[in-house]
Scaffold this motif. Structure first.
Motif, PDB file in Angstrom:
ATOM      1  N   PHE A  68       0.827  -1.208   0.000  1.00  0.00           N
ATOM      2  CA  PHE A  68       0.000   0.000   0.000  1.00  0.00           C
ATOM      3  C   PHE A  68       0.865   1.264   0.000  1.00  0.00           C
ATOM      4  CE2 PHE A  68      -4.657  -0.800   1.227  1.00  0.00           C
ATOM      5  CZ  PHE A  68      -4.718  -1.945   0.456  1.00  0.00           C
ATOM      6  N   HIS A  69       1.718   1.423   1.023  1.00  0.00           N
ATOM      7  CA  HIS A  69       2.598   2.598   1.030  1.00  0.00           C
ATOM      8  C   HIS A  69       3.885   2.327   0.266  1.00  0.00           C
ATOM      9  CE1 HIS A  69       4.653   0.425   4.321  1.00  0.00           C
ATOM     10  NE2 HIS A  69       5.696   1.187   4.042  1.00  0.00           N
ATOM     11  N   ALA A  70       4.212   1.055   0.098  1.00  0.00           N
ATOM     12  CA  ALA A  70       5.433   0.637  -0.606  1.00  0.00           C
ATOM     13  C   ALA A  70       5.378  -0.874  -0.758  1.00  0.00           C
ATOM     14  CB  ALA A  70       6.676   1.042   0.185  1.00  0.00           C
ATOM     15  N   GLY A  71       6.317  -1.407  -1.537  1.00  0.00           N
ATOM     16  CA  GLY A  71       6.395  -2.851  -1.710  1.00  0.00           C
ATOM     17  C   GLY A  71       5.483  -3.366  -2.809  1.00  0.00           C
ATOM     18  N   ASP A  72       5.774  -4.567  -3.242  1.00  0.00           N
ATOM     19  CA  ASP A  72       4.938  -5.277  -4.209  1.00  0.00           C
ATOM     20  C   ASP A  72       5.171  -6.771  -3.974  1.00  0.00           C
ATOM     21  OD1 ASP A  72       7.223  -6.206  -5.726  1.00  0.00           O
ATOM     22  OD2 ASP A  72       7.279  -4.320  -6.808  1.00  0.00           O
ATOM     23  N   PRO A  73       4.414  -7.651  -4.617  1.00  0.00           N
ATOM     24  CA  PRO A  73       4.562  -9.087  -4.347  1.00  0.00           C
ATOM     25  C   PRO A  73       5.977  -9.616  -4.534  1.00  0.00           C
ATOM     26  CG  PRO A  73       2.528  -8.696  -5.523  1.00  0.00           C
ATOM     27  CD  PRO A  73       3.265  -7.393  -5.515  1.00  0.00           C
ATOM     28  N   ASP A  74       6.688  -9.137  -5.543  1.00  0.00           N
ATOM     29  CA  ASP A  74       8.046  -9.622  -5.783  1.00  0.00           C
ATOM     30  C   ASP A  74       9.007  -9.158  -4.692  1.00  0.00           C
ATOM     31  OD1 ASP A  74       7.303 -10.883  -8.210  1.00  0.00           O
ATOM     32  OD2 ASP A  74       7.439  -8.968  -9.255  1.00  0.00           O
ATOM     33  N   VAL A  75       8.868  -7.894  -4.293  1.00  0.00           N
ATOM     34  CA  VAL A  75       9.714  -7.363  -3.217  1.00  0.00           C
ATOM     35  C   VAL A  75       9.408  -8.076  -1.896  1.00  0.00           C
ATOM     36  CG1 VAL A  75      10.247  -5.313  -1.842  1.00  0.00           C
ATOM     37  CG2 VAL A  75       9.980  -5.113  -4.318  1.00  0.00           C
ATOM     38  N   MET A  76       8.121  -8.303  -1.632  1.00  0.00           N
ATOM     39  CA  MET A  76       7.738  -9.021  -0.414  1.00  0.00           C
ATOM     40  C   MET A  76       8.334 -10.421  -0.394  1.00  0.00           C
ATOM     41  SD  MET A  76       3.717  -7.912  -0.097  1.00  0.00           S
ATOM     42  CE  MET A  76       3.406  -8.734   1.474  1.00  0.00           C
ATOM     43  N   ASP A  77       8.236 -11.111  -1.510  1.00  0.00           N
ATOM     44  CA  ASP A  77       8.754 -12.480  -1.595  1.00  0.00           C
ATOM     45  C   ASP A  77      10.258 -12.508  -1.341  1.00  0.00           C
ATOM     46  OD1 ASP A  77       8.415 -15.404  -2.507  1.00  0.00           O
ATOM     47  OD2 ASP A  77       9.972 -14.662  -3.872  1.00  0.00           O
ATOM     48  N   ARG A  78      10.969 -11.626  -1.991  1.00  0.00           N
ATOM     49  CA  ARG A  78      12.428 -11.592  -1.839  1.00  0.00           C
ATOM     50  C   ARG A  78      12.833 -11.260  -0.407  1.00  0.00           C
ATOM     51  NH1 ARG A  78      13.144  -8.659  -5.855  1.00  0.00           N
ATOM     52  NH2 ARG A  78      13.269  -6.599  -4.911  1.00  0.00           N
ATOM     53  N   THR A  79      12.171 -10.289   0.170  1.00  0.00           N
ATOM     54  CA  THR A  79      12.497  -9.877   1.536  1.00  0.00           C
ATOM     55  C   THR A  79      12.203 -10.981   2.538  1.00  0.00           C
ATOM     56  OG1 THR A  79      11.940  -7.594   0.931  1.00  0.00           O
ATOM     57  CG2 THR A  79      12.116  -8.096   3.279  1.00  0.00           C
ATOM     58  N   MET A  80      11.044 -11.603   2.398  1.00  0.00           N
ATOM     59  CA  MET A  80      10.649 -12.632   3.356  1.00  0.00           C
ATOM     60  C   MET A  80      11.493 -13.890   3.235  1.00  0.00           C
ATOM     61  SD  MET A  80       6.503 -12.271   3.431  1.00  0.00           S
ATOM     62  CE  MET A  80       5.694 -10.873   4.220  1.00  0.00           C
ATOM     63  N   ARG A  81      11.840 -14.272   2.028  1.00  0.00           N
ATOM     64  CA  ARG A  81      12.696 -15.456   1.860  1.00  0.00           C
ATOM     65  C   ARG A  81      14.063 -15.235   2.496  1.00  0.00           C
ATOM     66  NH1 ARG A  81      10.577 -19.389  -1.264  1.00  0.00           N
ATOM     67  NH2 ARG A  81       8.733 -18.806  -2.508  1.00  0.00           N
TER      68      ARG A  81
ATOM     69  N   GLY B 249       0.073   0.223   5.890  1.00  0.00           N
ATOM     70  CA  GLY B 249       0.008   1.682   5.928  1.00  0.00           C
ATOM     71  C   GLY B 249      -1.080   2.189   5.005  1.00  0.00           C
ATOM     72  N   PHE B 250      -1.124   3.492   4.831  1.00  0.00           N
ATOM     73  CA  PHE B 250      -2.081   4.085   3.913  1.00  0.00           C
ATOM     74  C   PHE B 250      -1.726   3.728   2.469  1.00  0.00           C
ATOM     75  CE2 PHE B 250      -2.783   7.587   7.206  1.00  0.00           C
ATOM     76  CZ  PHE B 250      -4.039   7.113   7.556  1.00  0.00           C
ATOM     77  N   ALA B 251      -2.739   3.659   1.610  1.00  0.00           N
ATOM     78  CA  ALA B 251      -2.521   3.418   0.179  1.00  0.00           C
ATOM     79  C   ALA B 251      -2.041   4.722  -0.453  1.00  0.00           C
ATOM     80  CB  ALA B 251      -3.803   2.939  -0.475  1.00  0.00           C
ATOM     81  N   ASP B 252      -0.755   4.995  -0.298  1.00  0.00           N
ATOM     82  CA  ASP B 252      -0.196   6.286  -0.694  1.00  0.00           C
ATOM     83  C   ASP B 252       1.248   6.105  -1.135  1.00  0.00           C
ATOM     84  OD1 ASP B 252       0.251   9.009  -1.033  1.00  0.00           O
ATOM     85  OD2 ASP B 252       0.594   9.382   1.103  1.00  0.00           O
ATOM     86  N   LEU B 253       1.435   5.490  -2.309  1.00  0.00           N
ATOM     87  CA  LEU B 253       2.789   5.245  -2.812  1.00  0.00           C
ATOM     88  C   LEU B 253       3.562   6.549  -3.000  1.00  0.00           C
ATOM     89  CD1 LEU B 253       2.188   2.441  -5.477  1.00  0.00           C
ATOM     90  CD2 LEU B 253       3.411   2.205  -3.312  1.00  0.00           C
TER      91      LEU B 253
ATOM     92  N   ARG C 280       1.682  10.724   4.718  1.00  0.00           N
ATOM     93  CA  ARG C 280       0.735  11.834   4.696  1.00  0.00           C
ATOM     94  C   ARG C 280      -0.561  11.396   5.381  1.00  0.00           C
ATOM     95  NH1 ARG C 280       1.078  13.601  -1.631  1.00  0.00           N
ATOM     96  NH2 ARG C 280       0.424  11.432  -1.891  1.00  0.00           N
ATOM     97  N   ASN C 281      -1.073  12.235   6.272  1.00  0.00           N
ATOM     98  CA  ASN C 281      -2.328  11.919   6.955  1.00  0.00           C
ATOM     99  C   ASN C 281      -3.476  11.933   5.947  1.00  0.00           C
ATOM    100  OD1 ASN C 281      -0.651  12.115   9.147  1.00  0.00           O
ATOM    101  ND2 ASN C 281      -1.922  13.551  10.278  1.00  0.00           N
ATOM    102  N   LEU C 282      -4.200  10.822   5.858  1.00  0.00           N
ATOM    103  CA  LEU C 282      -5.312  10.725   4.928  1.00  0.00           C
ATOM    104  C   LEU C 282      -6.631  10.593   5.687  1.00  0.00           C
ATOM    105  CD1 LEU C 282      -3.890   8.267   2.215  1.00  0.00           C
ATOM    106  CD2 LEU C 282      -3.764  10.761   2.296  1.00  0.00           C
ATOM    107  N   PRO C 283      -7.668  11.299   5.246  1.00  0.00           N
ATOM    108  CA  PRO C 283      -8.973  11.244   5.912  1.00  0.00           C
ATOM    109  C   PRO C 283      -9.767  10.014   5.477  1.00  0.00           C
ATOM    110  CG  PRO C 283      -9.077  12.758   4.070  1.00  0.00           C
ATOM    111  CD  PRO C 283      -7.648  12.262   4.131  1.00  0.00           C
ATOM    112  N   ILE C 284      -9.453   8.886   6.071  1.00  0.00           N
ATOM    113  CA  ILE C 284     -10.074   7.616   5.692  1.00  0.00           C
ATOM    114  C   ILE C 284     -10.996   7.134   6.802  1.00  0.00           C
ATOM    115  CG2 ILE C 284      -9.570   5.189   5.179  1.00  0.00           C
ATOM    116  CD1 ILE C 284      -7.035   6.078   3.809  1.00  0.00           C
TER     117      ILE C 284
END
Length: 252
Positions: free
Chosen positions: A39-52, A66-70, A76-80
């Motif tokens: 959401f704030h950063a990362g993607d499936p490939d980055v997650m996979d590499r980091t977790m492995r 985090g907030f969906a705010d790449l 940034r504070n978001l009114p959600i």
């Protein structure tokens, strides 16, 4: 001084070909990794590499929603609405659990990111909906909280597993919240300054603010931000200083 403490860092915060921080080097130093969930950063490939890599090196894995705010990196504070936040936290935790399982590991803790974490540190209702969303997914998950804030108070009220966190590279206000990043001295970059400061907090069992105020708290884990310049040298220096003082660094 003899005691155990966890050293955590926010990781997996790159996106596609864009890299943020030296995760591989940090995973040789820290004992827990808070992995961005897309959401704030990362993607499936980055997650996979980091977790492995974390699994290979015996580092504990945590979800870092985090907030969906790449563009704003979740700072940034978001009114959600609370309803939207509940779904966002559950969604990100679920993604982290799936990726961790494929990597041969397990998500053991959850730590809110950036602006969402800062808002939850002063807003009990916000902290409660975020934590309850995670607990609905995994009742046994350890909630990593900003020590001595509304986050900790909420975790205590919920009766869940929690860990008190302090920051090695951030300055504190007198209410235990973090000094705003836009202000001078808010972010520390020198291990020679940060490490003795953290050791002093561990000995005092308290957050020590910019003004010198001591705020008693439970300290289970120490955070070092992986995206700050010199993060690897900072982490190495802090680990060495604490080890030489008799502190054992171990996962939660």
């Amino acid at each position: 001084m003899t005691r155990n403490v966890d050293l955590n860092s926010d990781m997996g915060e790159g996106f596609g070909p864009w890299k943020m921080g030296d995760d591989a080097a940090l995973l040789d130093i820290v004992t827990s990794a808070n992995v961005a969930c897309g959401f704030h950063a990362g993607d499936p490939d980055v997650m996979d590499r980091t977790m492995r890599t974390a699994v290979e090196r015996g580092v504990g894995i945590g979800a870092h929603p985090g907030f969906a705010d790449l563009k704003g990196f979740g700072r940034r504070n978001l009114p959600i609405s609370h309803k939207e936040l509940v779904n966002a936290v559950a969604y990100q935790l679920g993604a982290a659990q799936a990726m961790a399982k494929r990597a041969g590991g397990k998500v053991r803790h959850l730590k809110l990111h950036g602006a969402l974490a800062n808002m939850a540190s002063v807003d009990h209702a916000l902290a409660r909906v975020c934590y309850q969303a995670a607990l609905d997914v995994d009742p046994d998950i350890v909630v990593m909280v900003l020590a001595a804030t509304a986050q900790e108070e909420t975790a205590r009220e919920l009766g869940c597993n929690w860990a008190g966190e302090i920051f090695s590279d951030r300055a504190y206000n007198d209410d235990a919240t973090l000094v705003d990043r836009s202000l001078p001295g808010a972010v520390l970059h020198d291990a020679a300054i940060a490490a003795p400061r953290i050791l002093e907090m561990l000995k005092a069992e308290a957050i020590i603010t910019n003004s010198g105020k001591h705020i008693p708290c439970q300290i289970d884990t120490i955070c070092l931000h992986g995206d700050t310049p010199g993060a690897v040298a900072m982490a190495r220096g802090i680990r060495q200083h604490l080890s030489e003082a008799g502190i054992t660094l171990a996962p939660l």
